[in-house]
Write a protein that holds these residues in place. Structure first.
Motif, short mmCIF file in Angstrom:
data_model
loop_
_atom_site.label_atom_id
_atom_site.label_comp_id
_atom_site.label_asym_id
_atom_site.label_seq_id
_atom_site.Cartn_x
_atom_site.Cartn_y
_atom_site.Cartn_z
N SER A 1 29.90 8.71 51.38
CA SER A 1 29.40 8.11 50.15
C SER A 1 29.67 6.60 50.11
O SER A 1 29.01 5.86 49.37
CB SER A 1 30.02 8.78 48.92
OG SER A 1 31.35 8.35 48.71
N LEU A 2 30.64 6.16 50.92
CA LEU A 2 30.99 4.73 51.00
C LEU A 2 30.31 4.04 52.18
O LEU A 2 30.60 2.88 52.47
CB LEU A 2 32.51 4.58 51.13
CG LEU A 2 33.35 5.10 49.95
CD1 LEU A 2 34.82 5.15 50.34
CD2 LEU A 2 33.14 4.22 48.72
N GLY A 3 29.42 4.78 52.86
CA GLY A 3 28.74 4.21 54.02
C GLY A 3 29.55 4.29 55.30
O GLY A 3 29.22 3.63 56.29
N ILE A 4 30.60 5.10 55.29
CA ILE A 4 31.51 5.23 56.44
C ILE A 4 31.28 6.57 57.12
O ILE A 4 31.34 7.62 56.48
CB ILE A 4 32.97 5.09 55.98
CG1 ILE A 4 33.20 3.72 55.35
CG2 ILE A 4 33.93 5.32 57.15
CD1 ILE A 4 34.50 3.60 54.59
N GLY A 5 31.01 6.55 58.40
CA GLY A 5 30.77 7.77 59.16
C GLY A 5 32.07 8.37 59.68
O GLY A 5 33.14 7.75 59.62
N SER A 6 31.97 9.57 60.23
CA SER A 6 33.16 10.25 60.74
C SER A 6 32.77 11.29 61.78
O SER A 6 31.61 11.69 61.87
CB SER A 6 33.92 10.94 59.59
OG SER A 6 33.10 11.91 58.96
N CYS A 7 33.76 11.71 62.53
CA CYS A 7 33.55 12.77 63.51
C CYS A 7 34.82 13.62 63.59
O CYS A 7 35.93 13.08 63.71
CB CYS A 7 33.25 12.18 64.88
SG CYS A 7 32.87 13.42 66.14
N TYR A 8 34.64 14.93 63.49
CA TYR A 8 35.76 15.85 63.66
C TYR A 8 36.13 15.95 65.14
O TYR A 8 35.26 15.98 66.01
CB TYR A 8 35.39 17.25 63.18
CG TYR A 8 35.55 17.49 61.70
CD1 TYR A 8 36.79 17.81 61.16
CD2 TYR A 8 34.46 17.42 60.84
CE1 TYR A 8 36.95 18.05 59.80
CE2 TYR A 8 34.60 17.65 59.48
CZ TYR A 8 35.84 17.98 58.96
OH TYR A 8 35.99 18.21 57.62
N ALA B 1 37.55 14.27 52.58
CA ALA B 1 37.63 12.92 53.14
C ALA B 1 36.31 12.53 53.80
O ALA B 1 35.82 11.40 53.65
CB ALA B 1 38.77 12.83 54.15
N VAL B 2 35.71 13.46 54.52
CA VAL B 2 34.42 13.22 55.18
C VAL B 2 33.35 12.88 54.15
O VAL B 2 32.59 11.91 54.33
CB VAL B 2 34.00 14.48 55.99
CG1 VAL B 2 32.53 14.44 56.36
CG2 VAL B 2 34.86 14.61 57.24
N THR B 3 33.28 13.66 53.09
CA THR B 3 32.25 13.46 52.06
C THR B 3 32.46 12.14 51.33
O THR B 3 31.52 11.40 51.06
CB THR B 3 32.25 14.64 51.08
OG1 THR B 3 32.05 15.86 51.80
CG2 THR B 3 31.15 14.50 50.04
N ALA B 4 33.71 11.85 51.00
CA ALA B 4 34.01 10.59 50.32
C ALA B 4 33.64 9.41 51.20
O ALA B 4 33.04 8.43 50.73
CB ALA B 4 35.49 10.54 49.95
N ALA B 5 34.00 9.48 52.48
CA ALA B 5 33.69 8.38 53.39
C ALA B 5 32.19 8.14 53.50
O ALA B 5 31.72 6.99 53.44
CB ALA B 5 34.29 8.68 54.77
N MET C 1 41.34 16.62 63.42
CA MET C 1 41.44 15.16 63.45
C MET C 1 40.09 14.58 63.07
O MET C 1 39.03 15.13 63.42
CB MET C 1 41.86 14.66 64.82
CG MET C 1 42.03 13.14 64.90
SD MET C 1 43.00 12.60 66.33
CE MET C 1 41.79 12.77 67.64
N LEU C 2 40.11 13.48 62.34
CA LEU C 2 38.88 12.78 61.95
C LEU C 2 38.96 11.34 62.39
O LEU C 2 39.98 10.67 62.20
CB LEU C 2 38.69 12.85 60.43
CG LEU C 2 38.15 14.15 59.86
CD1 LEU C 2 38.29 14.16 58.34
CD2 LEU C 2 36.68 14.34 60.24
N VAL C 3 37.86 10.86 62.97
CA VAL C 3 37.74 9.46 63.35
C VAL C 3 36.65 8.84 62.48
O VAL C 3 35.54 9.37 62.40
CB VAL C 3 37.37 9.33 64.85
CG1 VAL C 3 37.25 7.86 65.24
CG2 VAL C 3 38.41 10.03 65.71
#
Length: 242
Positions: A125-132, A119-123, A158-160
Motif C-alpha cells: 500500500s506504500l508502494g514497497i514490494g516484497s518477497c517471501y 507487513a506485506v500488505t502494508a508495504a 523471511m521477507l525482503v
C-alpha cells in the motif's frame, strides 16, 4: 472493487529493487501493521528480527539458497514462531508450565505468518514490494548461530522489501488456480487425476502436462534445497514433543 481488495489482487513478489531507501516512518508503519495482525489469544506468538546489519544480509543471501537479491533488500524481516518468551515468563512467575509442544509450534507459526502477511500488505500500500523467503528454514545449525535463536524459536518466514523497478511492476502476476479447485465446500474433496491436470495444466505452457509436472517435481519438490528444508525442520521439531 475497493482499493484494499484491488491491491490484494495486484500484489506480486518483487525480487529486483530500486536503489532507494525505505524511510524510518514507513519502516515503522510496516512493523506496526505486522503487530496489529490477528493472533491466538492475543499472545503474539512471534518475534520479528529486523536485519539491518549488511554482513548478516550478505550471509543470508548465501545460506538461503544463494539468492543475491536478499543482500540488496532495503528491509529484511524474519518472522520467528516464538514459543520461548511465554514459556520463560511462565517459569519466572512459578506457573510450573509444561514444555512447549507441537501444537504450540503450529499455533506460533500461524501467528508469525499472519503478522508477516500484514507487513506485506502494508508495504504494498506504500508502494514497497516484497518477497517471501522460505529458505530461512534451511541450514538450521547456521541460522541458529547467526541469528542467536534459542530453543523453542523457529524462523517461520523471511521477507525482503524494497521499491520495485519498472520491469518488476510491469511483469505479469502469475495466474492463480481457480476457486473451483481451491475451495472445497464443507469438507476436503480428493480430486481426480483429470481435475489435477485441469488445475495445474495451464502452468505447463508449451510443454505437455506430464513433462512439465516431472520437471517441476525435480526442480522444487525433489530438489536439494527442499530436502535440506525438511532436514532442518526436523531438527527444530525435536524441541517440540508430541
Amino acid at each position: 472493487m475497493n482499493e484494499t481488495i484491488k491491491q490484494l489482487f495486484e500484489r506480486k513478489s518483487v525480487r529486483v529493487f530500486e536503489d532507494k531507501e525505505i524511510s524510518a516512518e514507513d519502516r515503522k508503519l510496516i512493523l506496526e501493521a505486522a503487530a496489529m495482525a490477528p493472533t491466538a489469544g492475543n499472545q503474539q506468538l512471534y518475534t520479528i528480527l529486523d536485519i539491518t546489519d549488511q554482513d548478516i544480509k550478505n550471509r543470508l543471501a548465501d545460506t538461503c539458497d544463494h539468492q543475491p537479491f536478499i543482500a540488496k533488500g532495503k528491509m529484511v524481516l524474519i518472522f520467528c514462531a516464538d514459543c520461548s518468551k511465554w514459556y520463560e515468563a511462565f517459569r519466572e512467575t512459578e506457573c510450573e508450565p509444561r514444555l512447549p509442544g507441537a501444537g504450540d509450534l503450529m499455533l506460533a507459526v500461524s501467528d508469525a505468518v499472519i503478522a508477516a502477511q500484514n507487513a506485506v500488505t502494508a508495504a504494498w500500500s506504500l508502494g514497497i514490494g516484497s518477497c517471501y523467503i522460505g529458505d530461512i528454514m534451511e541450514n538450521c545449525e547456521i541460522h541458529r548461530e547467526l541469528l542467536k535463536l534459542p530453543s523453542y524459536v523457529f524462523p517461520a518466514a523471511m521477507l525482503v522489501f524494497g521499491y520495485p523497478t519498472r520491469q518488476q511492476m510491469d511483469r505479469p502476476k502469475p495466474e492463480r488456480a481457480g476457486l473451483d479447485h481451491i475451495v472445497h465446500e464443507n469438507g476436503y474433496r480428493q480430486m481426480s487425476p483429470e481435475e489435477h491436470e485441469e488445475m495445474f495444466g495451464p502452468k505447463a505452457g508449451n510443454k505437455s502436462y506430464r513433462e512439465w509436472m516431472q520437471a517441476f517435481c525435480r526442480r522444487k519438490y525433489n530438489s536439494d534445497f527442499s530436502r535440506e528444508m525438511t532436514r532442518s525442520a526436523g531438527i527444530y521439531l525435536k524441541d517440540f514433543p508430541v
